[in-house]
Motif scaffolding. Structure first.
Motif, PDB file in Angstrom:
ATOM      1  N   TRP A 142       5.016  -1.006   2.209  1.00  0.00           N
ATOM      2  CA  TRP A 142       5.558   0.319   1.902  1.00  0.00           C
ATOM      3  C   TRP A 142       6.203   0.302   0.519  1.00  0.00           C
ATOM      4  N   LEU A 143       7.050  -0.739   0.279  1.00  0.00           N
ATOM      5  CA  LEU A 143       7.797  -0.790  -0.979  1.00  0.00           C
ATOM      6  C   LEU A 143       6.840  -0.941  -2.154  1.00  0.00           C
ATOM      7  N   HIS A 144       5.729  -1.718  -1.922  1.00  0.00           N
ATOM      8  CA  HIS A 144       4.694  -1.822  -2.958  1.00  0.00           C
ATOM      9  C   HIS A 144       4.125  -0.449  -3.242  1.00  0.00           C
ATOM     10  N   TYR A 145       3.910   0.277  -2.171  1.00  0.00           N
ATOM     11  CA  TYR A 145       3.232   1.574  -2.268  1.00  0.00           C
ATOM     12  C   TYR A 145       4.057   2.575  -3.066  1.00  0.00           C
ATOM     13  N   THR A 146       5.365   2.652  -2.730  1.00  0.00           N
ATOM     14  CA  THR A 146       6.194   3.655  -3.413  1.00  0.00           C
ATOM     15  C   THR A 146       6.798   3.097  -4.691  1.00  0.00           C
ATOM     16  N   GLY A 147       6.771   1.736  -4.845  1.00  0.00           N
ATOM     17  CA  GLY A 147       7.327   1.129  -6.045  1.00  0.00           C
ATOM     18  C   GLY A 147       8.843   1.268  -6.106  1.00  0.00           C
ATOM     19  N   ARG A 148       9.467   1.438  -4.957  1.00  0.00           N
ATOM     20  CA  ARG A 148      10.918   1.598  -4.941  1.00  0.00           C
ATOM     21  C   ARG A 148      11.555   0.485  -4.124  1.00  0.00           C
ATOM     22  N   SER A 149      12.887   0.318  -4.290  1.00  0.00           N
ATOM     23  CA  SER A 149      13.547  -0.736  -3.542  1.00  0.00           C
ATOM     24  C   SER A 149      13.934  -0.206  -2.166  1.00  0.00           C
ATOM     25  N   ALA A 150      14.170  -1.158  -1.242  1.00  0.00           N
ATOM     26  CA  ALA A 150      14.528  -0.759   0.108  1.00  0.00           C
ATOM     27  C   ALA A 150      15.791   0.106   0.090  1.00  0.00           C
ATOM     28  N   THR A 151      16.772  -0.304  -0.752  1.00  0.00           N
ATOM     29  CA  THR A 151      18.024   0.471  -0.785  1.00  0.00           C
ATOM     30  C   THR A 151      17.781   1.910  -1.217  1.00  0.00           C
ATOM     31  N   GLU A 152      16.846   2.101  -2.129  1.00  0.00           N
ATOM     32  CA  GLU A 152      16.559   3.476  -2.558  1.00  0.00           C
ATOM     33  C   GLU A 152      15.936   4.275  -1.416  1.00  0.00           C
ATOM     34  N   GLU A 153      15.156   3.578  -0.580  1.00  0.00           N
ATOM     35  CA  GLU A 153      14.414   4.268   0.457  1.00  0.00           C
ATOM     36  C   GLU A 153      15.241   4.574   1.698  1.00  0.00           C
ATOM     37  N   TYR A 154      16.289   3.751   1.932  1.00  0.00           N
ATOM     38  CA  TYR A 154      17.047   3.896   3.167  1.00  0.00           C
ATOM     39  C   TYR A 154      17.607   5.296   3.358  1.00  0.00           C
ATOM     40  N   GLY A 155      18.016   5.566   4.595  1.00  0.00           N
ATOM     41  CA  GLY A 155      18.582   6.883   4.911  1.00  0.00           C
ATOM     42  C   GLY A 155      17.492   7.919   4.785  1.00  0.00           C
ATOM     43  N   LYS A 156      17.738   8.917   3.907  1.00  0.00           N
ATOM     44  CA  LYS A 156      16.688   9.905   3.669  1.00  0.00           C
ATOM     45  C   LYS A 156      16.086   9.695   2.287  1.00  0.00           C
ATOM     46  N   GLY A 157      16.502   8.562   1.652  1.00  0.00           N
ATOM     47  CA  GLY A 157      16.135   8.318   0.260  1.00  0.00           C
ATOM     48  C   GLY A 157      14.658   8.476  -0.039  1.00  0.00           C
ATOM     49  N   TRP A 158      13.791   7.936   0.858  1.00  0.00           N
ATOM     50  CA  TRP A 158      12.362   7.910   0.558  1.00  0.00           C
ATOM     51  C   TRP A 158      11.765   9.312   0.536  1.00  0.00           C
ATOM     52  N   THR A 159      12.420  10.295   1.241  1.00  0.00           N
ATOM     53  CA  THR A 159      11.799  11.614   1.356  1.00  0.00           C
ATOM     54  C   THR A 159      11.750  12.344   0.023  1.00  0.00           C
ATOM     55  N   THR A 160      12.491  11.838  -0.997  1.00  0.00           N
ATOM     56  CA  THR A 160      12.390  12.487  -2.313  1.00  0.00           C
ATOM     57  C   THR A 160      10.968  12.352  -2.848  1.00  0.00           C
ATOM     58  N   GLY A 161      10.193  11.375  -2.300  1.00  0.00           N
ATOM     59  CA  GLY A 161       8.823  11.171  -2.776  1.00  0.00           C
ATOM     60  C   GLY A 161       7.809  12.079  -2.100  1.00  0.00           C
ATOM     61  N   ILE A 162       8.215  12.816  -1.067  1.00  0.00           N
ATOM     62  CA  ILE A 162       7.262  13.679  -0.361  1.00  0.00           C
ATOM     63  C   ILE A 162       6.877  14.840  -1.264  1.00  0.00           C
ATOM     64  N   HIS A 163       5.616  15.169  -1.249  1.00  0.00           N
ATOM     65  CA  HIS A 163       5.151  16.299  -2.058  1.00  0.00           C
ATOM     66  C   HIS A 163       5.906  17.558  -1.617  1.00  0.00           C
TER      67      HIS A 163
ATOM     68  N   VAL B 178      -3.321 -18.016   5.623  1.00  0.00           N
ATOM     69  CA  VAL B 178      -2.321 -18.081   4.552  1.00  0.00           C
ATOM     70  C   VAL B 178      -2.409 -16.777   3.772  1.00  0.00           C
ATOM     71  N   ILE B 179      -1.326 -16.049   3.712  1.00  0.00           N
ATOM     72  CA  ILE B 179      -1.336 -14.793   2.954  1.00  0.00           C
ATOM     73  C   ILE B 179      -0.339 -14.930   1.815  1.00  0.00           C
ATOM     74  N   ALA B 180      -0.832 -14.813   0.589  1.00  0.00           N
ATOM     75  CA  ALA B 180       0.075 -14.896  -0.561  1.00  0.00           C
ATOM     76  C   ALA B 180       0.181 -13.519  -1.191  1.00  0.00           C
ATOM     77  N   LEU B 181       1.415 -13.097  -1.438  1.00  0.00           N
ATOM     78  CA  LEU B 181       1.614 -11.786  -2.056  1.00  0.00           C
ATOM     79  C   LEU B 181       2.368 -11.979  -3.369  1.00  0.00           C
ATOM     80  N   ASP B 182       1.927 -11.268  -4.391  1.00  0.00           N
ATOM     81  CA  ASP B 182       2.623 -11.338  -5.677  1.00  0.00           C
ATOM     82  C   ASP B 182       3.878 -10.479  -5.567  1.00  0.00           C
ATOM     83  N   ILE B 183       5.047 -11.124  -5.607  1.00  0.00           N
ATOM     84  CA  ILE B 183       6.284 -10.342  -5.458  1.00  0.00           C
ATOM     85  C   ILE B 183       7.106 -10.421  -6.747  1.00  0.00           C
ATOM     86  N   THR B 184       6.399 -10.723  -7.869  1.00  0.00           N
ATOM     87  CA  THR B 184       7.125 -10.856  -9.138  1.00  0.00           C
ATOM     88  C   THR B 184       7.948  -9.614  -9.439  1.00  0.00           C
TER      89      THR B 184
END
Ligand code: ADP
Length: 724
Positions: free
Chosen positions: A41-62, A358-364
């Motif tokens: 999810w965080l990859h998808y929206t490009g935002r941090s978890a803290t930004e998304e918490y609460g109602k934070g993520w809904t700012t991204g809804i069209h 083995v699943i490797a994810l780039d989390i740089t």
């Protein structure tokens, strides 16, 4: 459950599973607040978890889908029903993706409702992943048939070479014979015979060549046929591959599935190894970056790929996963990138581990963002000021330790709640004003106001609020820094009281001194000693200056404590100007002060206060212009107002200084003003006095060209009818 698994908390296990899932996963608490988002999810929206918490993520809804989302979510939630909804959400690249979202209520063992867990899938991503997998399979078949074609071509080449050789040996023979012919006539005959013989040979050879050509032709036809076969075989293969893929997808447990997951997750790589460490699958766009070139590794042992060090490093991890342990590790590449590696044992029906995933994810990016926000968080936490962030609906999103100290609420108590909890009833309008400024992208600086603490105390605060923008520059919230200025306010109060008390005490002896001086002036005006009247005049001027200053301080302290009284009655403003000009002229011989006397202008105002404004403006005009220059005072009536101007030919004031000129204690700092004494309260008081008369005060000035100060007052009603 495998008893050999390390005991991880249930919550942690949810998180790992959620992070492994090929879709976006989220959870809420029982109060509709979102409190978990997986890595995808965080990859998808490009935002941090803290930004998304609460109602934070809904700012991204069209915006067009917002109402639909809110209604569906609320309805499902309130009825504890399954939620199925589609909406557009902004991705990290700024585009909107179409999300298919499903969620179900979750309950703890004792039946308490705990919130919702949901999953979202981007429709386009899904389609894209499947398309890539198919294309890959087709490419592999094509490569195989190409190899066969190459082999056939090589055979063809060899047959042609043989023909060539045959031809050249024939030619050699002919030329040898011709040479011999010329050598001896005698041999000619036999040679002729030989020639005819070789001619026969030649024709035989020719026949052979024709036969060979025919053969070649036949081979070519065969080739065509086998190509057709191949084509069919390919098609059949494709067909069965597709079927296989579908079957695999359905079983949800095969390497193929993980393969397509890898293709679906950007910045990832998936390896599946069997119990003997052979690669079963190796996929993902991270392969090359992680040092696996594009060679086909499938079926090979890591040592066969020529990277023994890599194998040595990975071996302990492989052993752990193959022994049934599921775990995650973080790895830093020599190139500086950060990877999160999940290792998951794959089990067959009988629960035996048959392979390791083995699943490797780039989390740089995530890591960097985390480090950055950790640094920021440290700064925010260590600040003495309360630092609070909120969205445009005034909902608090973050709350530092100083905020807790200042307002008494802990972060848990107030994050997710409205900022209005801190605002006293009579100041609620301030928040609307602040938010509207934020929407326009403006800052609010050092705004002094009062706020409410948890225990109901009112504290004086100075707040600075700045808009928070998303990566595209749109305002999505505000950060607020509040400083407790209660102590500062008290200090000011004490200072004011002191100034007030001192000036009041000074006034009494000064008044007696003035009276005494006036008596003396009357008695000694005709003194034979010419020095005495002159000295008394000068003493009078100095006492007037001192009275002016003390009155200034007294007014200041009254103003600050809200005790200034405006005593209004009608008087002729022009007459007052005349008086003040004459009085100033008496004490000033260095400048010419002009006032073009007009007819009477009646105003309803406090005569003494307006007199102090006039004498301050005229006094400044003299103070801040060189000797010998003139000062011009004018009054002009237009409509219902009279505007008084005081113009000088002095040092002027820069635009920058003009903005703060009417602030308390403000003085221009320059080499020209350094030697001129003053307290910076005259203009502040003048502005306050004019404001209390519902008038206006302003300035026009240019450095080195002089200044003109203006103030305007409403003309008394009967006066304006007269002048009309
Ligand atoms: P004070 O003159 O006691 O410093 P005021 O409040 O009357 O305080 O003026 C504030 C400042 O504005 C002054 O210090 C001076 O720098 C500037 N100022 C006021 N009047 C003039 C003027 N006529 N020309 C140039 N500068 C002026």
């Amino acid at each position: 459950m495998d008893p050999s698994l390390p005991s991880i908390s249930e919550q942690e296990r949810y998180r790992i599973i959620a992070d492994l899932a090929p879709m976006m996963i989220w959870m809420t608490d029982a109060d509709k607040r979102f409190n978990f988002f997986n890595v995808r999810w965080l990859h998808y929206t490009g935002r941090s978890a803290t930004e998304e918490y609460g109602k934070g993520w809904t700012t991204g809804i069209h915006p067009d889908d917002m109402q639909h989302w809110e209604e569906s979510y609320s309805t499902a939630f309130d009825r504890r029903q399954e939620l199925k909804v589609e909406f557009r959400l902004q991705r990290e690249n700024g585009h909107y993706g179409f999300l298919l979202t499903k969620a179900v209520p979750i309950y703890s063992k004792d039946g308490t409702f705990r919130g919702y867990v949901g999953s979202s899938m981007d429709l386009e991503d899904l389609a894209h992943g499947i398309a890539i997998a198919k294309e890959q399979a087709l490419n592999e078949e094509l490569a195989a048939s190409n190899e066969e074609l190459v082999a056939i071509n090589e055979e063809l080449g060899r047959a042609q070479d043989e023909l060539q050789q045959l031809n050249s040996s024939l030619e050699e023979k002919v030329s040898a014979r011709t040479a011999e012919l010329t050598k001896s006539e005698a041999e000619a005959q036999s040679l002729n015979e030989e020639l005819s013989a070789s001619n026969e040979e030649l024709s035989a050879m020719n026949e052979e060549m024709t036969a060979l050509n025919e053969e070649l032709f036949a081979t070519n036809e065969e080739l065509h046929e086998s190509q057709d076969h191949l084509q069919h075989a390919n098609e059949a293969l494709n067909q069965s591959k597709l079927q296989l893929e579908e079957a695999l997808e359905a079983t949800q447990h095969s390497e193929q599935l993980f393969k397509s997951i890898a293709l679906n997750i950007p910045g990832s790589m998936i390896i599946v190894i069997d119990r003997n460490y052979h690669y079963l699958a190796l996929e993902g766009d991270l392969m090359v970056r992680m040092g696996y070139d594009s060679k086909n590794y499938v079926g090979k042992h890591p040592l066969e790929t020529g990277q023994p060090e890599r194998y040595e490093a990975a071996r302990p991890l492989y052993d752990r996963v193959l022994s049934g342990e599921q775990f995650s590790v973080e790895r830093k590449a020599s190139t500086g990138e950060d990877f999160l590696v999940h290792l998951v044992p794959l089990r067959n029906k009988d629960a035996e581990v048959y392979a390791g995933l083995v699943i490797a994810l780039d989390i740089t990016d995530i890591k960097q963002a985390q480090e950055k926000s950790a640094k920021l968080a440290a700064i925010v936490e260590s600040s003495d000021d309360a630092i609070i962030s909120k969205n445009l609906e005034s909902v608090i999103a973050s709350w530092n330790e100083s905020a807790e100290r200042m307002f008494g609420y802990t972060a848990e108590e107030i994050v997710g709640d409205t900022i209005y909890r801190l605002i006293p009833d009579d100041r609620k309008h301030e928040e609307e004003h602040i938010i509207s400024r934020m929407r326009n992208g403006e800052r609010v600086e050092h705004f002094e106001t009062q706020r409410l603490t948890k225990d109901g105390r009112l504290i004086d605060v100075s707040v600075t609020v700045s808009p928070i923008r998303d990566s595209e520059g749109r305002v999505i919230g505000a950060s607020k820094i509040a400083r407790d200025i209660t102590e500062k306010k008290l200090d000011e109060q004490r200072k004011n009281d002191f100034i007030g008390m001192v000036s009041h005490e000074l006034k009494t002896p000064l008044t007696s001194l003035t009276a005494l001086l006036q008596v003396l002036q009357g008695k000694l005006r005709t003194s034979p000693d010419a020095f005495i009247p002159g000295a008394l005049d000068k003493a009078n001027v100095q006492i007037k200056r001192m009275t002016g200053m003390i009155n200034g301080f007294l007014n200041l302290s009254r103003l600050e404590s809200g005790k200034i009284m405006i005593d209004i009655y009608p008087f002729d403003l022009n007459e007052l100007i005349r008086e003040v000009v004459a009085e100033t002229a008496m004490t000033v011989s260095s400048h010419v002060i002009r006032f073009d006397d007009g007819r009477a202008v009646m105003v309803d105002a406090d005569r003494d206060k307006i007199a102090s404004v006039l004498s301050n403006l005229i006094g400044n005009a003299v103070k801040y212009s060189p000797k010998g220059k003139s000062v011009e005072v004018k009054s002009i009536i237009s409509n219902d107002t009279v505007t008084v101007s005081v113009r000088d030919e002095g040092i002027g004031i820069s635009t920058q200084d003009q903005e703060r000129l009417f602030d308390r204690y403000y003085r221009v700092e320059s080499s020209q003003t350094r030697h001129i004494s003053g307290f910076g309260i005259g203009l502040y008081l003048s502005a306050e006095i004019i404001e209390r008369h519902e008038g206006r005060i302003w300035i026009e000035s240019e450095p080195d060209r002089g200044s003109t100060f203006y103030f305007s007052l409403p003309v008394a009603p009967f006066q304006s009818t007269n002048s009309a």
